[in-house]
Design a protein around this motif. Sequence first.
Motif, PDB file in Angstrom:
ATOM      1  N   SER A 154       0.836  -1.206   0.000  1.00 39.79           N
ATOM      2  CA  SER A 154       0.000   0.000   0.000  1.00 39.79           C
ATOM      3  C   SER A 154       0.871   1.256   0.000  1.00 39.79           C
ATOM      4  O   SER A 154       0.542   2.255  -0.652  1.00 39.79           O
ATOM      5  CB  SER A 154      -0.938  -0.002   1.211  1.00 39.79           C
ATOM      6  OG  SER A 154      -0.232   0.222   2.425  1.00 39.79           O
ATOM      7  N   ILE A 155       2.007   1.211   0.707  1.00 42.52           N
ATOM      8  CA  ILE A 155       2.931   2.352   0.708  1.00 42.52           C
ATOM      9  C   ILE A 155       3.619   2.478  -0.650  1.00 42.52           C
ATOM     10  O   ILE A 155       3.823   3.591  -1.158  1.00 42.52           O
ATOM     11  CB  ILE A 155       3.971   2.202   1.833  1.00 42.52           C
ATOM     12  CG1 ILE A 155       3.282   2.175   3.193  1.00 42.52           C
ATOM     13  CG2 ILE A 155       4.988   3.342   1.785  1.00 42.52           C
ATOM     14  CD1 ILE A 155       4.217   1.875   4.349  1.00 42.52           C
ATOM     15  N   ASP A 157       2.366   1.779  -3.494  1.00 40.94           N
ATOM     16  CA  ASP A 157       1.401   2.441  -4.378  1.00 40.94           C
ATOM     17  C   ASP A 157       1.282   3.928  -4.050  1.00 40.94           C
ATOM     18  O   ASP A 157       1.258   4.782  -4.946  1.00 40.94           O
ATOM     19  CB  ASP A 157       0.032   1.773  -4.249  1.00 40.94           C
ATOM     20  CG  ASP A 157       0.017   0.363  -4.812  1.00 40.94           C
ATOM     21  OD1 ASP A 157       0.918   0.033  -5.615  1.00 40.94           O
ATOM     22  OD2 ASP A 157      -0.879  -0.414  -4.439  1.00 40.94           O
ATOM     23  N   GLU A 158       1.213   4.231  -2.763  1.00 43.38           N
ATOM     24  CA  GLU A 158       1.056   5.622  -2.331  1.00 43.38           C
ATOM     25  C   GLU A 158       2.233   6.483  -2.774  1.00 43.38           C
ATOM     26  O   GLU A 158       2.062   7.656  -3.139  1.00 43.38           O
ATOM     27  CB  GLU A 158       0.926   5.655  -0.806  1.00 43.38           C
ATOM     28  CG  GLU A 158       0.832   7.045  -0.201  1.00 43.38           C
ATOM     29  CD  GLU A 158       0.871   6.987   1.316  1.00 43.38           C
ATOM     30  OE1 GLU A 158       1.576   7.821   1.917  1.00 43.38           O
ATOM     31  OE2 GLU A 158       0.210   6.103   1.889  1.00 43.38           O
ATOM     32  N   TRP A 221       7.238   1.327   7.192  1.00 42.55           N
ATOM     33  CA  TRP A 221       6.976   2.726   6.828  1.00 42.55           C
ATOM     34  C   TRP A 221       8.288   3.493   6.650  1.00 42.55           C
ATOM     35  O   TRP A 221       8.505   4.155   5.632  1.00 42.55           O
ATOM     36  CB  TRP A 221       6.117   3.375   7.911  1.00 42.55           C
ATOM     37  CG  TRP A 221       5.907   4.848   7.726  1.00 42.55           C
ATOM     38  CD1 TRP A 221       6.724   5.860   8.135  1.00 42.55           C
ATOM     39  CD2 TRP A 221       4.797   5.479   7.066  1.00 42.55           C
ATOM     40  NE1 TRP A 221       6.200   7.076   7.783  1.00 42.55           N
ATOM     41  CE2 TRP A 221       5.025   6.878   7.124  1.00 42.55           C
ATOM     42  CE3 TRP A 221       3.647   5.006   6.446  1.00 42.55           C
ATOM     43  CZ2 TRP A 221       4.135   7.796   6.586  1.00 42.55           C
ATOM     44  CZ3 TRP A 221       2.759   5.924   5.913  1.00 42.55           C
ATOM     45  CH2 TRP A 221       3.002   7.296   5.977  1.00 42.55           C
ATOM     46  N   HIS A 225       9.806   4.909   2.995  1.00 38.65           N
ATOM     47  CA  HIS A 225       9.921   6.359   2.844  1.00 38.65           C
ATOM     48  C   HIS A 225      11.380   6.782   2.683  1.00 38.65           C
ATOM     49  O   HIS A 225      11.675   7.766   1.978  1.00 38.65           O
ATOM     50  CB  HIS A 225       9.264   7.075   4.027  1.00 38.65           C
ATOM     51  CG  HIS A 225       7.777   7.207   3.887  1.00 38.65           C
ATOM     52  ND1 HIS A 225       6.920   6.164   4.148  1.00 38.65           N
ATOM     53  CD2 HIS A 225       6.998   8.244   3.471  1.00 38.65           C
ATOM     54  CE1 HIS A 225       5.669   6.555   3.922  1.00 38.65           C
ATOM     55  NE2 HIS A 225       5.689   7.805   3.506  1.00 38.65           N
TER      56      HIS A 225
END
Length: 231
Positions: A154-155, A157-158, A221, A225
């Motif tokens: 999901s990250i 994709d984000e 996360w 990032h």
Amino acid sequence: MAVVVRSVIDYRTAEMADVAGFTARAREAGALVVWDLSHAAGAVEFDVHALGVELAIGCSYKFLNGGPGAPAWTYVHADLHTRVRQPIQGWFAQKDQFAMERPFEPHDDIRRVLLGTPHMLSLVAAEEGIALSARAGMPAIAAKGRALTDFALSIVDELGLRSSTPRDAHRRGCHVAVHHADAANLVDRLTREHKVIADVRPPDIVRLGLSPLTTRFTDVWDGLHALRALL
């Protein structure tokens, strides 16, 4: 007899093979399959009996938490114990262990695949690592692995990154592949600049391993990032 060697979990994308289907097709063609469980054992639920697996190999330093130098292992179906041949003749596999004579006569059971004296410190580390998995239980570990990889994707994709890891949580293992043309340099910079340990798989994969017992969602996360910040 023909032998096919295949990984349960693809070491690049984390895609899970159709073990039962592939094993059945190989058997119809008169071949045995040796399944590599290195990225499966300790990461996903896997029943060798239910899936018809006859031969398997794996390591204990990955998701079984044995650490560097932990021993490899093998699984041989009971029907093959007297037929399988270990090409490396070790004294632990010999019926009369201290005979040291020729011809080499192996045990008639699973002990025939043993080698020589194992490294005791590595065995102790592997024993404790495997015990951690046993105490947690594979259903809980596998569920955590699916949740971690769901979160990671999901990250991905984000952040607008590209991954070839399957989106079906039941069709993948516990790592995520992120594609970038400069993957090797990115992995090096992740380690040096952000203390994030990933690895590279040619030609363009940044591979992020998410061990369910030791990886936190905040780690996922932070790691992704950090990767995005380098692009």
